[in-house]
Design a protein around this motif. Structure first.
Motif, PDB file in Angstrom:
ATOM      1  N   GLY A   1       0.767  -1.225   0.025  1.00 51.74           N
ATOM      2  CA  GLY A   1      -0.082  -0.116   0.084  1.00 51.74           C
ATOM      3  C   GLY A   1       0.914   1.348  -0.120  1.00 51.74           C
ATOM      4  O   GLY A   1       0.516   2.349   0.443  1.00 51.74           O
ATOM      5  N   LEU A   2       2.209   1.042  -0.481  1.00 55.01           N
ATOM      6  CA  LEU A   2       3.123   2.286  -0.422  1.00 55.01           C
ATOM      7  C   LEU A   2       3.194   2.686  -1.862  1.00 55.01           C
ATOM      8  O   LEU A   2       3.331   1.970  -2.828  1.00 55.01           O
ATOM      9  N   THR A   3       3.287   4.186  -1.903  1.00 55.88           N
ATOM     10  CA  THR A   3       3.881   4.928  -3.089  1.00 55.88           C
ATOM     11  C   THR A   3       5.138   5.277  -2.893  1.00 55.88           C
ATOM     12  O   THR A   3       5.594   5.459  -1.770  1.00 55.88           O
ATOM     13  N   GLN A   4       5.919   5.836  -3.846  1.00 56.23           N
ATOM     14  CA  GLN A   4       7.064   6.583  -3.629  1.00 56.23           C
ATOM     15  C   GLN A   4       6.931   7.626  -2.824  1.00 56.23           C
ATOM     16  O   GLN A   4       7.817   8.070  -1.898  1.00 56.23           O
ATOM     17  N   ALA A   5       6.031   8.457  -2.827  1.00 59.86           N
ATOM     18  CA  ALA A   5       5.815   9.815  -2.003  1.00 59.86           C
ATOM     19  C   ALA A   5       5.625   9.342  -0.567  1.00 59.86           C
ATOM     20  O   ALA A   5       6.018  10.148   0.316  1.00 59.86           O
ATOM     21  N   MET A   6       5.386   8.089  -0.145  1.00 61.30           N
ATOM     22  CA  MET A   6       5.386   7.683   0.979  1.00 61.30           C
ATOM     23  C   MET A   6       6.586   6.792   1.480  1.00 61.30           C
ATOM     24  O   MET A   6       6.952   7.091   2.670  1.00 61.30           O
ATOM     25  N   TRP A   7       7.032   5.914   0.863  1.00 62.73           N
ATOM     26  CA  TRP A   7       8.110   5.128   1.191  1.00 62.73           C
ATOM     27  C   TRP A   7       9.528   5.759   1.380  1.00 62.73           C
ATOM     28  O   TRP A   7      10.292   5.693   2.018  1.00 62.73           O
ATOM     29  N   LEU A   8       9.736   6.695   0.435  1.00 63.73           N
ATOM     30  CA  LEU A   8      10.823   7.578   0.301  1.00 63.73           C
ATOM     31  C   LEU A   8      11.163   8.590   1.739  1.00 63.73           C
ATOM     32  O   LEU A   8      12.383   8.568   2.262  1.00 63.73           O
ATOM     33  N   PRO A   9      10.041   9.380   2.041  1.00 59.45           N
ATOM     34  CA  PRO A   9      10.326  10.055   3.196  1.00 59.45           C
ATOM     35  C   PRO A   9      10.479   9.127   4.411  1.00 59.45           C
ATOM     36  O   PRO A   9      11.155   9.397   5.477  1.00 59.45           O
ATOM     37  N   LEU A  10      10.014   7.887   4.514  1.00 60.25           N
ATOM     38  CA  LEU A  10       9.997   7.220   5.766  1.00 60.25           C
ATOM     39  C   LEU A  10      11.547   6.496   5.731  1.00 60.25           C
ATOM     40  O   LEU A  10      12.097   6.673   6.711  1.00 60.25           O
ATOM     41  N   LEU A  11      12.134   6.153   4.602  1.00 61.15           N
ATOM     42  CA  LEU A  11      13.565   5.822   4.660  1.00 61.15           C
ATOM     43  C   LEU A  11      14.417   6.999   4.889  1.00 61.15           C
ATOM     44  O   LEU A  11      15.501   6.827   5.558  1.00 61.15           O
ATOM     45  N   HIS A  12      14.252   8.407   4.477  1.00 59.20           N
ATOM     46  CA  HIS A  12      14.987   9.383   4.738  1.00 59.20           C
ATOM     47  C   HIS A  12      14.924   9.398   6.394  1.00 59.20           C
ATOM     48  O   HIS A  12      15.851   9.869   6.833  1.00 59.20           O
ATOM     49  N   LEU A  13      13.990   9.377   6.848  1.00 60.33           N
ATOM     50  CA  LEU A  13      13.657   9.779   8.252  1.00 60.33           C
ATOM     51  C   LEU A  13      14.308   8.448   9.245  1.00 60.33           C
ATOM     52  O   LEU A  13      14.926   8.737  10.168  1.00 60.33           O
ATOM     53  N   GLU A  14      14.351   7.437   8.657  1.00 59.78           N
ATOM     54  CA  GLU A  14      15.093   6.315   9.335  1.00 59.78           C
ATOM     55  C   GLU A  14      16.615   6.423   9.204  1.00 59.78           C
ATOM     56  O   GLU A  14      17.143   6.154  10.233  1.00 59.78           O
TER      57      GLU A  14
END
Length: 157
Positions: free
Chosen positions: A37-50
């Protein structure tokens, strides 16, 4: 492309190919992460935050994603609605900090697993002996671009 092709043309082709690889990698990951249920707009910021491993200023997240602040506000709103990030008050009320929640960290782990699988799949035919020279060339280019970015603008116009 052969070595006999002019250097500027080989350099142009390399830059074009790198851009295409980047675009295709993101499309490949989007397709692989769609079942989560993820798009780039969702997974990319999550990875940057992690990767930042702690609370990140909204301004810094915008910079790392190469987005303007208003776009990042909407992004964070969506991630917060999902329960994956939270905003933290800072001593300076003008500063907005964001961090992953436990649900967000779990989502990042799922993303990282899919990314690792896709990386293995994509890289399986790249000869191991090319990895170090490719990495060195890319690091040289990154260093030069960073230096160009930090240079003072010229007054030649």
């Amino acid at each position: 492309m052969s070595r006999s092709t002019a250097l500027p043309e080989r350099q142009r082709q390399l830059m074009f190919t790198m851009a295409q690889v980047n675009k295709q990698w993101r499309r490949t990951l989007d397709k692989a992460l769609a079942p989560l249920g993820l798009t780039q707009a969702m997974w990319l910021p999550l990875l940057h935050l992690e990767r930042d491993s702690g609370a990140m200023r909204q301004k810094d997240l915008a910079h790392s994603l190469a987005l303007d602040s208003s776009s990042v506000v909407r992004l964070i709103d969506g991630l917060q609605t999902q329960g994956w990030v939270e905003r933290i008050d800072d001593t300076d009320r003008r500063v907005k900090r964001i961090q992953l929640t436990s649900a967000g960290r779990a989502q990042v782990e799922a993303v990282k697993k899919v990314v690792a699988q896709m990386r293995t799949e994509v890289m399986q035919e790249v000869p191991e002996e090319l990895l170090d020279p490719m990495q060195a060339a890319l690091n040289t280019m990154l260093d030069r671009m960073a230096a160009l970015e930090s240079e003072e603008p010229s007054d030649e116009n």
